[in-house]
Design a protein around this motif. Structure first.
Motif, PDB file in Angstrom:
ATOM      1  N   SER A   1       0.842  -1.194   0.000  1.00 29.76           N
ATOM      2  CA  SER A   1       0.000   0.000   0.000  1.00 29.76           C
ATOM      3  C   SER A   1       0.872   1.237   0.000  1.00 29.76           C
ATOM      4  O   SER A   1       1.245   1.743   1.051  1.00 29.76           O
ATOM      5  CB  SER A   1      -0.909   0.012   1.223  1.00 29.76           C
TER       6      SER A   1
ATOM      7  N   GLN B 276      -4.760  12.065  -1.910  1.00 32.20           N
ATOM      8  CA  GLN B 276      -3.881  11.093  -1.290  1.00 32.20           C
ATOM      9  C   GLN B 276      -4.035  11.050   0.216  1.00 32.20           C
ATOM     10  O   GLN B 276      -3.372  10.280   0.894  1.00 32.20           O
ATOM     11  CB  GLN B 276      -2.431  11.390  -1.668  1.00 32.20           C
TER      12      GLN B 276
ATOM     13  N   GLU C 120      -6.296   6.462   1.667  1.00 33.76           N
ATOM     14  CA  GLU C 120      -6.101   5.438   0.669  1.00 33.76           C
ATOM     15  C   GLU C 120      -7.429   5.035   0.057  1.00 33.76           C
ATOM     16  O   GLU C 120      -7.538   4.849  -1.159  1.00 33.76           O
ATOM     17  CB  GLU C 120      -5.457   4.245   1.349  1.00 33.76           C
ATOM     18  N   ALA C 121      -8.447   4.916   0.912  1.00 31.24           N
ATOM     19  CA  ALA C 121      -9.750   4.495   0.422  1.00 31.24           C
ATOM     20  C   ALA C 121     -10.275   5.485  -0.604  1.00 31.24           C
ATOM     21  O   ALA C 121     -10.795   5.105  -1.650  1.00 31.24           O
ATOM     22  CB  ALA C 121     -10.733   4.354   1.577  1.00 31.24           C
TER      23      ALA C 121
ATOM     24  N   ARG D  51      -8.545   7.473  -2.515  1.00 34.28           N
ATOM     25  CA  ARG D  51      -7.811   7.345  -3.780  1.00 34.28           C
ATOM     26  C   ARG D  51      -8.287   6.142  -4.567  1.00 34.28           C
ATOM     27  O   ARG D  51      -8.507   6.226  -5.768  1.00 34.28           O
ATOM     28  CB  ARG D  51      -6.311   7.221  -3.500  1.00 34.28           C
ATOM     29  N   GLY D  52      -8.421   5.036  -3.878  1.00 32.84           N
ATOM     30  CA  GLY D  52      -8.879   3.830  -4.549  1.00 32.84           C
ATOM     31  C   GLY D  52     -10.242   4.036  -5.172  1.00 32.84           C
ATOM     32  O   GLY D  52     -10.469   3.716  -6.340  1.00 32.84           O
ATOM     33  N   LEU D  53     -11.127   4.626  -4.361  1.00 35.44           N
ATOM     34  CA  LEU D  53     -12.493   4.819  -4.853  1.00 35.44           C
ATOM     35  C   LEU D  53     -12.535   5.780  -6.026  1.00 35.44           C
ATOM     36  O   LEU D  53     -13.317   5.615  -6.959  1.00 35.44           O
ATOM     37  CB  LEU D  53     -13.398   5.321  -3.724  1.00 35.44           C
TER      38      LEU D  53
ATOM     39  N   LEU E 112     -10.259   6.155  -8.248  1.00 37.51           N
ATOM     40  CA  LEU E 112      -9.821   5.431  -9.433  1.00 37.51           C
ATOM     41  C   LEU E 112     -10.922   4.498  -9.941  1.00 37.51           C
ATOM     42  O   LEU E 112     -11.069   4.276 -11.135  1.00 37.51           O
ATOM     43  CB  LEU E 112      -8.576   4.590  -9.121  1.00 37.51           C
ATOM     44  N   LEU E 113     -11.682   3.969  -8.993  1.00 34.94           N
ATOM     45  CA  LEU E 113     -12.699   2.991  -9.352  1.00 34.94           C
ATOM     46  C   LEU E 113     -13.992   3.661  -9.801  1.00 34.94           C
ATOM     47  O   LEU E 113     -14.822   3.063 -10.480  1.00 34.94           O
ATOM     48  CB  LEU E 113     -12.965   2.083  -8.139  1.00 34.94           C
TER      49      LEU E 113
ATOM     50  N   PRO F 260     -15.050   5.886 -12.075  1.00 38.97           N
ATOM     51  CA  PRO F 260     -15.612   5.908 -13.436  1.00 38.97           C
ATOM     52  C   PRO F 260     -16.267   4.580 -13.808  1.00 38.97           C
ATOM     53  O   PRO F 260     -17.360   4.553 -14.376  1.00 38.97           O
ATOM     54  CB  PRO F 260     -14.382   6.161 -14.320  1.00 38.97           C
ATOM     55  N   THR F 261     -15.582   3.491 -13.451  1.00 38.89           N
ATOM     56  CA  THR F 261     -16.138   2.172 -13.738  1.00 38.89           C
ATOM     57  C   THR F 261     -17.443   1.958 -12.988  1.00 38.89           C
ATOM     58  O   THR F 261     -18.436   1.471 -13.545  1.00 38.89           O
ATOM     59  CB  THR F 261     -15.121   1.089 -13.335  1.00 38.89           C
ATOM     60  N   LEU F 262     -17.420   2.326 -11.690  1.00 45.83           N
ATOM     61  CA  LEU F 262     -18.635   2.156 -10.901  1.00 45.83           C
ATOM     62  C   LEU F 262     -19.783   2.961 -11.488  1.00 45.83           C
ATOM     63  O   LEU F 262     -20.924   2.491 -11.552  1.00 45.83           O
ATOM     64  CB  LEU F 262     -18.387   2.582  -9.443  1.00 45.83           C
TER      65      LEU F 262
ATOM     66  N   ILE G 115     -20.234   3.883 -14.646  1.00 43.73           N
ATOM     67  CA  ILE G 115     -20.719   3.220 -15.857  1.00 43.73           C
ATOM     68  C   ILE G 115     -21.586   2.016 -15.509  1.00 43.73           C
ATOM     69  O   ILE G 115     -22.666   1.823 -16.070  1.00 43.73           O
ATOM     70  CB  ILE G 115     -19.533   2.746 -16.729  1.00 43.73           C
ATOM     71  N   MET G 116     -21.100   1.218 -14.568  1.00 43.08           N
ATOM     72  CA  MET G 116     -21.848   0.020 -14.229  1.00 43.08           C
ATOM     73  C   MET G 116     -23.163   0.390 -13.547  1.00 43.08           C
ATOM     74  O   MET G 116     -24.159  -0.302 -13.695  1.00 43.08           O
ATOM     75  CB  MET G 116     -21.017  -0.896 -13.316  1.00 43.08           C
TER      76      MET G 116
ATOM     77  N   PHE H 122     -11.048   2.481 -18.825  1.00 43.26           N
ATOM     78  CA  PHE H 122     -11.628   2.389 -17.486  1.00 43.26           C
ATOM     79  C   PHE H 122     -11.039   1.216 -16.714  1.00 43.26           C
ATOM     80  O   PHE H 122     -10.817   1.297 -15.513  1.00 43.26           O
ATOM     81  CB  PHE H 122     -13.151   2.228 -17.574  1.00 43.26           C
TER      82      PHE H 122
ATOM     83  N   TYR I 279      -5.352  -0.511  -3.549  1.00 35.96           N
ATOM     84  CA  TYR I 279      -5.862   0.242  -2.404  1.00 35.96           C
ATOM     85  C   TYR I 279      -6.841  -0.575  -1.578  1.00 35.96           C
ATOM     86  O   TYR I 279      -7.570  -1.415  -2.099  1.00 35.96           O
ATOM     87  CB  TYR I 279      -6.544   1.521  -2.881  1.00 35.96           C
ATOM     88  N   ARG I 280      -6.825  -0.289  -0.269  1.00 40.10           N
ATOM     89  CA  ARG I 280      -7.831  -0.906   0.589  1.00 40.10           C
ATOM     90  C   ARG I 280      -9.103  -0.087   0.472  1.00 40.10           C
ATOM     91  O   ARG I 280      -9.213   1.010   1.010  1.00 40.10           O
ATOM     92  CB  ARG I 280      -7.363  -0.889   2.046  1.00 40.10           C
ATOM     93  N   ILE I 281     -10.045  -0.634  -0.248  1.00 38.75           N
ATOM     94  CA  ILE I 281     -11.293   0.086  -0.450  1.00 38.75           C
ATOM     95  C   ILE I 281     -12.357  -0.570   0.416  1.00 38.75           C
ATOM     96  O   ILE I 281     -12.490  -1.797   0.402  1.00 38.75           O
ATOM     97  CB  ILE I 281     -11.725   0.015  -1.923  1.00 38.75           C
TER      98      ILE I 281
END
Lengths: 310, 274
Positions: free
Chosen positions: A13, A27, A30-31, A33-35, A37-38, A40-42, A44-45, B85, B96-98
């Motif tokens: 990490s 930054q 972490e959560a 940042r991860g979210l 990044l995720l 756009p995909t979320l 769309i879905m 994407f 990352y820990r999400i």
């Protein structure tokens, strides 16, 4: 496959220092940042999956009037499903046929997954690629190939007649439930092999040595160690095939004939020739609910059995 | 060591089974090219003679080219969007820990499992309620949703296989997040991106169900084939078309898998270590 990798990757990490205000903000956690990044995909879905599903559910409570809809909510479609036996019969037949296809696929693919996991030591990747290659190519054309093979004047019939083994074509080959089951099993083989291969590959080989040292023969060793430890793969393979095949539409449309029609064909007709979209929505929802119910029962039962054994 | 070799000694019946399995897996598909060169409009034995007329005829057919171009346009757009994407999604999932990652990933992977017809009609209902006319754009939307899980699943082993400390080092040496991505992350995951582009293009190019429900007046190639299937006299030309499509698909997918093989091998090796 992805679940597997997701859990294994929890470790590393990095927290590189951010530059710029936005970077620092992102930054900070972490959560977040991860979210981000995720997201756009979320998004769309969400738009492409969750919202349409919601509307499908809403529509199942509407009524078709000519080319428009009566949007006052009613459960008439669901009552209709209960009253007209054709719907229930088709659903039951679909579930039965895809169960048969699932059982056939898993039984036939297990030895292959076992072979690659235990008996191939070099160039494993080539085997995996070879097995999964057809799965990536056109489903429509693979089903069409089976039509050519099983057809009234198709490969099997004409070959048998040329060889003089039969006088008239075998009629049960095409336009039957068995044709659909064979084609489904063949088309989804790669999907079944991957999860079973992964769980077989993960088995600690020293357990097998221990069993052999303690006097187990090959059969007992397989039944007491290999099979139970590979059950997670078998279960996910079964679900991965059962769920999509129940709603399959192409295979029964091309190979099923009247006897082999499945619920997917009926759903398509509601949105096409019959033009009763709300009923089609209702059938889709009922299909999803029955698949989910059966999948849950299946998971519950296999878990239960596994606990009892171990 | 002796018990090791006892377990690992070759198993003759199993080898035979594996060979038969592979043959059965490929043979039905191989009948398509076989009959596509047969000089008869009937698809049956005995073969009557060799001809390339079905391929020549195909070449001169205007609608085939139009459908092909439609499929290529949809496929290219879909693969770029889905892969774009997918890179970020795969990175987020691995690095990352999400909170609630399991359910989120499960949600994203739904199109792999849920029957295509359900997605097709659900999207059709949404689009018609919004008043969006069906076209190649709506097909592309459907294909992006179908392809995203494939893109992510292809990219995940790439991100698993590379050491996060390389990115940290870049950041420590003063690169910002953007340049770290372009100069460190991107080159490392590039084979995965290429593989994902090739694989999602093939999936989109060959996809039928979404196209069936979501296309307007411009057919994709699978839609065109579907339309021709009603006419028995078109069978030989469909065979020719199918042979070309399958051959190209096999090559493209093989290249895609091959580019990405070391990442997959790493994942498999990791699985073995555990």
């Amino acid at each position: 496959m992805s679940g597997e990798s997701a859990t294994s990757a929890n470790s590393g990490s990095p927290k590189p220092p951010g530059t710029g205000r936005l970077g620092r903000l992102l930054q900070r956690s972490e959560a977040a940042r991860g979210l981000s990044l995720l997201s756009p995909t979320l998004l769309i879905m969400f738009i492409g999956v969750a919202v349409p599903f919601g509307i499908l559910i809403v529509m199942s409570f509407w009524t078709q009037i000519g080319f428009g809809f009566d949007t006052s909510p009613t459960v008439a479609n669901y009552e209709n499903f209960g009253e007209r036996p054709i719907y229930g019969a088709l659903l039951k037949r679909s579930l039965w046929m895809s169960s048969a296809a699932t059982a056939a696929t898993v039984l036939l693919c297990y030895p292959m997954a076992y072979f690659v996991a235990f008996h191939i030591h070099r160039n494993k990747m080539i085997w995996i690629v070879l097995i999964t290659l057809p799965f990536w190519t056109s489903y429509l054309l693979r089903v069409f190939a089976w039509k050519v093979v099983l057809g009234y004047e198709g490969v099997i019939n004409s070959a048998l007649m040329t060889l003089g083994l039969i006088k008239a074509p075998l009629e049960f080959l095409l336009y039957s439930q068995s044709a659909v089951v064979i084609t489904l099993a063949h088309a989804w083989a790669a999907f079944a092999i991957l999860p079973m291969y992964v769980s077989l590959e993960k088995i600690d080989k020293s357990l097998l040595e221990a069993a052999t040292d303690l006097g187990d023969g090959p059969v007992r060793r397989f039944l007491r160690i290999t099979l139970p430890l590979s059950m997670p793969g078998v279960i996910s393979a079964s679900l991965l095939i059962f769920i999509p095949t129940t709603g399959d539409y192409i295979t029964p449309a091309l190979l099923g004939g009247p006897d082999g029609a499945m619920i997917g064909n009926l759903i398509q007709k509601q949105f096409g020739a019959i033009n009763n979209w709300p009923m089609g929505a209702t059938l889709s929802i009922i299909l999803m609910l029955s698949i989910a119910a059966i999948a849950l029962v299946f998971m519950f039962v296999t878990n239960f059995v596994r606990k009892r054994i171990s | 060591m002796s018990s090791q070799s006892y377990i690992r000694r070759p198993n003759r019946p199993l080898q035979v089974y594996a060979a038969i399995f592979l043959i059965v897996l490929y043979v039905p598909v191989l009948f398509l090219p076989l009959f596509s060169f047969n000089d008869s409009i009937y698809v049956k034995f005995p073969l009557t003679g060799f001809t390339t007329q079905w391929y020549v005829e195909l070449f001169h057919r205007e609608p085939v080219w139009a459908a092909l171009m439609n499929s290529v346009r949809v496929g290219v757009t879909t693969s770029i969007i889905a892969t774009g994407f997918g890179v970020f999604a795969a990175k987020a999932i691995i690095r990352y820990r999400i909170p609630g990652r399991g359910p989120l990933v499960g949600f994203i992977m739904l199109p792999l499992v849920v029957p295509g017809i359900i997605f097709g009609v659900a999207l059709l209902v949404l689009l018609s309620q919004l008043g969006v006319p069906l076209s190649l754009y709506t097909v592309t939307i459907g294909h992006v949703i179908v392809c995203l899980p494939f893109a992510i699943a292809t990219m995940i082993p790439r991100f698993e296989g590379f050491d996060p400390s390389v990115e940290e080092a870049s950041a420590d040496l003063g690169e910002n997040a953007w340049w770290t991505f372009w100069r460190v992350t991107f080159p490392i995951v590039f084979p995965g991106i290429l593989a994902s582009l090739l694989l999602t293009f093939t999936v989109s190019f060959d996809e039928f169900i979404m196209a069936f429900f979501l296309s307007g007046s411009d057919p994709t190639l699978p839609m065109y084939i579907w339309g021709q299937l009603r006419f028995p006299k078109e069978f030989p030309s469909i065979l020719a078309m199918a042979s070309i499509i399958l051959l190209v698909s096999f090559i493209v997918v093989f290249i895609g898998q091959w580019i990405n093989r070391d990442a997959q091998a790493t994942t498999l090796a990791n699985e073995e270590d555990k």
